[in-house]
Scaffold this motif. Structure first.
Motif, PDB file in Angstrom:
ATOM      1  N   THR A 304       1.314  -0.980   0.315  1.00 47.34           N
ATOM      2  CA  THR A 304      -0.172  -0.266   0.402  1.00 47.34           C
ATOM      3  C   THR A 304       0.645   1.373   0.110  1.00 47.34           C
ATOM      4  O   THR A 304       1.647   1.864   0.789  1.00 47.34           O
ATOM      5  CB  THR A 304      -0.526  -0.178   1.471  1.00 47.34           C
ATOM      6  OG1 THR A 304      -1.781  -1.269   1.301  1.00 47.34           O
ATOM      7  CG2 THR A 304      -2.065   0.867   1.070  1.00 47.34           C
ATOM      8  N   PRO A 305       0.744   1.769  -1.453  1.00 35.96           N
ATOM      9  CA  PRO A 305       1.624   3.509  -1.027  1.00 35.96           C
ATOM     10  C   PRO A 305       0.919   3.857  -0.335  1.00 35.96           C
ATOM     11  O   PRO A 305      -0.045   4.434   0.517  1.00 35.96           O
ATOM     12  CB  PRO A 305       1.138   3.383  -1.841  1.00 35.96           C
ATOM     13  CG  PRO A 305       0.620   2.821  -3.209  1.00 35.96           C
ATOM     14  CD  PRO A 305      -0.714   2.054  -2.679  1.00 35.96           C
ATOM     15  N   PRO A 306       1.708   4.990   0.801  1.00 35.46           N
ATOM     16  CA  PRO A 306       1.479   5.859   2.169  1.00 35.46           C
ATOM     17  C   PRO A 306       1.081   6.978   1.607  1.00 35.46           C
ATOM     18  O   PRO A 306       1.618   7.168   0.189  1.00 35.46           O
ATOM     19  CB  PRO A 306       2.785   5.728   2.777  1.00 35.46           C
ATOM     20  CG  PRO A 306       3.780   5.652   1.471  1.00 35.46           C
ATOM     21  CD  PRO A 306       3.606   4.507   0.725  1.00 35.46           C
ATOM     22  N   VAL A 307      -0.351   7.694   2.001  1.00 40.04           N
ATOM     23  CA  VAL A 307      -0.235   8.949   2.097  1.00 40.04           C
ATOM     24  C   VAL A 307      -0.035  10.073   2.734  1.00 40.04           C
ATOM     25  O   VAL A 307       0.992   9.877   3.904  1.00 40.04           O
ATOM     26  CB  VAL A 307      -2.194   9.454   1.737  1.00 40.04           C
ATOM     27  CG1 VAL A 307      -2.391  10.000   1.732  1.00 40.04           C
ATOM     28  CG2 VAL A 307      -2.117   7.916   1.302  1.00 40.04           C
ATOM     29  N   LEU A 308       0.684  10.971   1.840  1.00 36.88           N
ATOM     30  CA  LEU A 308       1.531  11.943   2.435  1.00 36.88           C
ATOM     31  C   LEU A 308       0.462  13.276   3.540  1.00 36.88           C
ATOM     32  O   LEU A 308      -0.138  13.668   2.869  1.00 36.88           O
ATOM     33  CB  LEU A 308       1.823  12.847   1.857  1.00 36.88           C
ATOM     34  CG  LEU A 308       2.552  14.423   1.646  1.00 36.88           C
ATOM     35  CD1 LEU A 308       3.883  13.932   2.465  1.00 36.88           C
ATOM     36  CD2 LEU A 308       3.180  15.498   0.536  1.00 36.88           C
ATOM     37  N   THR A 309       0.149  12.994   4.573  1.00 35.69           N
ATOM     38  CA  THR A 309      -0.883  12.608   5.798  1.00 35.69           C
ATOM     39  C   THR A 309       0.127  14.338   6.665  1.00 35.69           C
ATOM     40  O   THR A 309       1.729  13.977   7.347  1.00 35.69           O
ATOM     41  CB  THR A 309      -0.651  11.933   6.726  1.00 35.69           C
ATOM     42  OG1 THR A 309      -1.764  11.481   5.769  1.00 35.69           O
ATOM     43  CG2 THR A 309      -1.882  12.587   7.723  1.00 35.69           C
ATOM     44  N   ALA A 310      -0.447  15.111   7.231  1.00 31.55           N
ATOM     45  CA  ALA A 310       0.124  16.332   7.906  1.00 31.55           C
ATOM     46  C   ALA A 310      -0.996  16.471   8.895  1.00 31.55           C
ATOM     47  O   ALA A 310      -1.359  16.056   9.475  1.00 31.55           O
ATOM     48  CB  ALA A 310       0.004  17.851   6.985  1.00 31.55           C
ATOM     49  N   ASP A 311       0.059  16.641  10.360  1.00 28.64           N
ATOM     50  CA  ASP A 311      -0.390  16.943  11.623  1.00 28.64           C
ATOM     51  C   ASP A 311      -1.096  18.120  11.422  1.00 28.64           C
ATOM     52  O   ASP A 311      -0.596  19.099  10.783  1.00 28.64           O
ATOM     53  CB  ASP A 311       1.221  16.083  12.158  1.00 28.64           C
ATOM     54  CG  ASP A 311       2.408  17.429  12.138  1.00 28.64           C
ATOM     55  OD1 ASP A 311       1.839  18.315  11.836  1.00 28.64           O
ATOM     56  OD2 ASP A 311       3.369  16.548  13.265  1.00 28.64           O
ATOM     57  N   ALA A 312      -1.193  18.397  13.095  1.00 28.28           N
ATOM     58  CA  ALA A 312      -1.738  19.521  13.791  1.00 28.28           C
ATOM     59  C   ALA A 312      -1.311  20.701  13.054  1.00 28.28           C
ATOM     60  O   ALA A 312      -1.303  22.300  12.649  1.00 28.28           O
ATOM     61  CB  ALA A 312      -1.693  19.728  14.720  1.00 28.28           C
ATOM     62  N   ALA A 313       0.439  20.523  12.443  1.00 27.98           N
ATOM     63  CA  ALA A 313       1.358  22.261  12.763  1.00 27.98           C
ATOM     64  C   ALA A 313       1.524  22.114  10.776  1.00 27.98           C
ATOM     65  O   ALA A 313       2.648  22.815  10.352  1.00 27.98           O
ATOM     66  CB  ALA A 313       3.087  21.459  13.715  1.00 27.98           C
ATOM     67  N   GLY A 314       1.177  20.773  10.492  1.00 25.04           N
ATOM     68  CA  GLY A 314       1.513  20.967   9.365  1.00 25.04           C
ATOM     69  C   GLY A 314       2.622  20.477   8.699  1.00 25.04           C
ATOM     70  O   GLY A 314       3.063  20.692   7.253  1.00 25.04           O
ATOM     71  N   HIS A 315       3.184  19.996   9.257  1.00 21.31           N
ATOM     72  CA  HIS A 315       4.460  18.883   8.916  1.00 21.31           C
ATOM     73  C   HIS A 315       3.715  17.499   8.806  1.00 21.31           C
ATOM     74  O   HIS A 315       3.316  16.489   8.793  1.00 21.31           O
ATOM     75  CB  HIS A 315       5.298  18.735  10.172  1.00 21.31           C
ATOM     76  CG  HIS A 315       6.248  17.452   9.960  1.00 21.31           C
ATOM     77  ND1 HIS A 315       7.301  17.453  11.190  1.00 21.31           N
ATOM     78  CD2 HIS A 315       7.309  16.914   9.322  1.00 21.31           C
ATOM     79  CE1 HIS A 315       8.498  16.793  10.531  1.00 21.31           C
ATOM     80  NE2 HIS A 315       8.153  17.200   8.798  1.00 21.31           N
ATOM     81  N   ALA A 316       4.289  16.958   7.214  1.00 23.83           N
ATOM     82  CA  ALA A 316       3.344  15.746   6.781  1.00 23.83           C
ATOM     83  C   ALA A 316       4.850  15.110   6.389  1.00 23.83           C
ATOM     84  O   ALA A 316       5.798  15.455   6.021  1.00 23.83           O
ATOM     85  CB  ALA A 316       2.919  16.724   5.843  1.00 23.83           C
ATOM     86  N   ALA A 317       4.181  13.347   6.258  1.00 26.16           N
ATOM     87  CA  ALA A 317       5.141  12.332   5.511  1.00 26.16           C
ATOM     88  C   ALA A 317       4.142  11.424   5.261  1.00 26.16           C
ATOM     89  O   ALA A 317       3.563  10.885   5.256  1.00 26.16           O
ATOM     90  CB  ALA A 317       5.719  12.408   6.607  1.00 26.16           C
ATOM     91  N   ALA A 318       5.322  10.963   3.901  1.00 23.61           N
ATOM     92  CA  ALA A 318       4.286   9.524   3.779  1.00 23.61           C
ATOM     93  C   ALA A 318       4.675   8.310   4.056  1.00 23.61           C
ATOM     94  O   ALA A 318       5.919   7.897   3.441  1.00 23.61           O
ATOM     95  CB  ALA A 318       3.927   9.857   1.953  1.00 23.61           C
TER      96      ALA A 318
END
Length: 332
Positions: A304-318
């Motif tokens: 499964t390809p991970p989705v670029l997901t951001a936390d509340a501070a806008g820091h995103a990681a896939a």
């Protein structure tokens, strides 16, 4: 604040052809769906290994390459589909600083001809003539107006890059894409050029997209950073936050590989050792593109390809199992 530049789903696929008939046998996914924004006056950095697609992304933004898919907006106006004369006003708004100051300047042209080219190509008349405008630009980047009639071979690498910067700023763009602006320069000169770029940004209100593989350069210049791997963004965040608490294993590995002059900090720095080479963009792996080299790989990563997901501070990681994230769902 609304974004000056918005990029959504940007992609560039190069066909691979073989034989006399030039039959297509595959596609190189150099850039494979990139999303990011750049605010007015902001510096956004793109980092990653060679071949990750960061330079291709820069050329797509400046329309030196036509995208295969995706959309780009400049100050709310979509520029992706513009062609010919309709593209000329965009050329005034977005400029490019090339990586190599030696090959990017025509050795047969004088500095005056090189820096004055944007005025001639765009048909712009300056109040006191092109010569005066070029000499003012040369002063702006720390060169002498007397250099107007000299040729590129008469200058050092740092001076040539200043000439390239002057050319990029000729039409007073709002966004400058700087492709490895100091990688071809001596270390003693790099800081001078970086300081110049910062001063010009403050004076002219420029926004930058800085493409680099040197994490020290990006940290010095950038407000936010996007980490690319195999044509995709795998992490995006505030520069200070990304350096202090990287979330993607690839970012952790890049930071661990950066030279550290302080032995004490070098000994206590957590590291991730990458194995193997990056996969070919001609045949990227299923699931997460980083999983063949990732020390944290699990079965889900291979499928499964991970989705670029951001936390509340806008820091995103896939990443399915990101670092520096609390919570039971992220426990290994």
């Amino acid at each position: 604040m609304s974004a000056l530049l918005s990029v959504r789903g940007l992609a560039k696929h190069f066909p691979v052809r073989h034989g006399v008939t030039r039959r297509q046998s595959g596609v190189v996914r150099a850039v494979d769906g990139v999303d990011f924004d750049v605010a007015p006056g902001e510096t956004f950095g793109l980092v990653g290994e060679s071949g990750c697609g960061k330079t291709t992304t820069g050329r797509l933004l400046t329309r030196l390459l036509e995208p295969s898919a995706g959309r780009v907006w400049l100050d709310g106006r979509e520029i992706t589909a513009l062609r010919g004369r309709k593209l000329r006003p965009v050329r005034r708004e977005i400029a490019l600083i090339f990586q190599d100051p030696y090959s990017s300047l025509n050795p047969r042209h004088t500095v005056g001809t090189i820096v004055g080219a944007p005025f001639r190509l765009q048909g712009i008349e300056t109040p006191h003539g092109t010569r005066a405008a070029v000499q003012q630009l040369l002063e702006l980047v720390g060169l002498s107006p007397e250099h107007y009639n000299r040729y590129p071979h008469e200058f050092s690498g740092g001076q040539r890059q200043r000439i390239g910067i002057a050319r990029a700023l000729a039409l007073r763009p709002r966004l400058v894409v700087a492709d490895e602006p100091v990688s071809a320069l001596d270390v003693s000169i790099q800081a001078q050029v970086l300081n110049l770029l910062e001063d010009l940004q403050a004076e002219l209100g420029l926004a930058y997209v800085v493409i680099a593989h040197d994490l020290a350069v990006v940290r010095h210049l950038c407000d936010r950073i996007g980490v690319m791997y195999l044509g995709r963004l795998v992490e995006v965040g505030n520069a200070a936050e990304l350096y202090a608490r990287p979330r993607h294993p690839y970012t952790v590995a890049l930071l661990a590989a950066a030279p550290q002059p302080d032995p004490a900090r070098r000994l206590h720095r957590p590291g991730v050792r990458l194995t193997g080479e990056p996969p070919s963009p001609l045949s990227p792996p299923d699931g997460c593109p980083f999983h063949p080299r990732c020390p944290k790989v699990r079965d889900v990563c291979r499928v499964t390809p991970p989705v670029l997901t951001a936390d509340a501070a806008g820091h995103a990681a896939a990443c399915h199992f990101p670092d520096n994230v609390s919570g039971p769902e992220h426990a290994e």
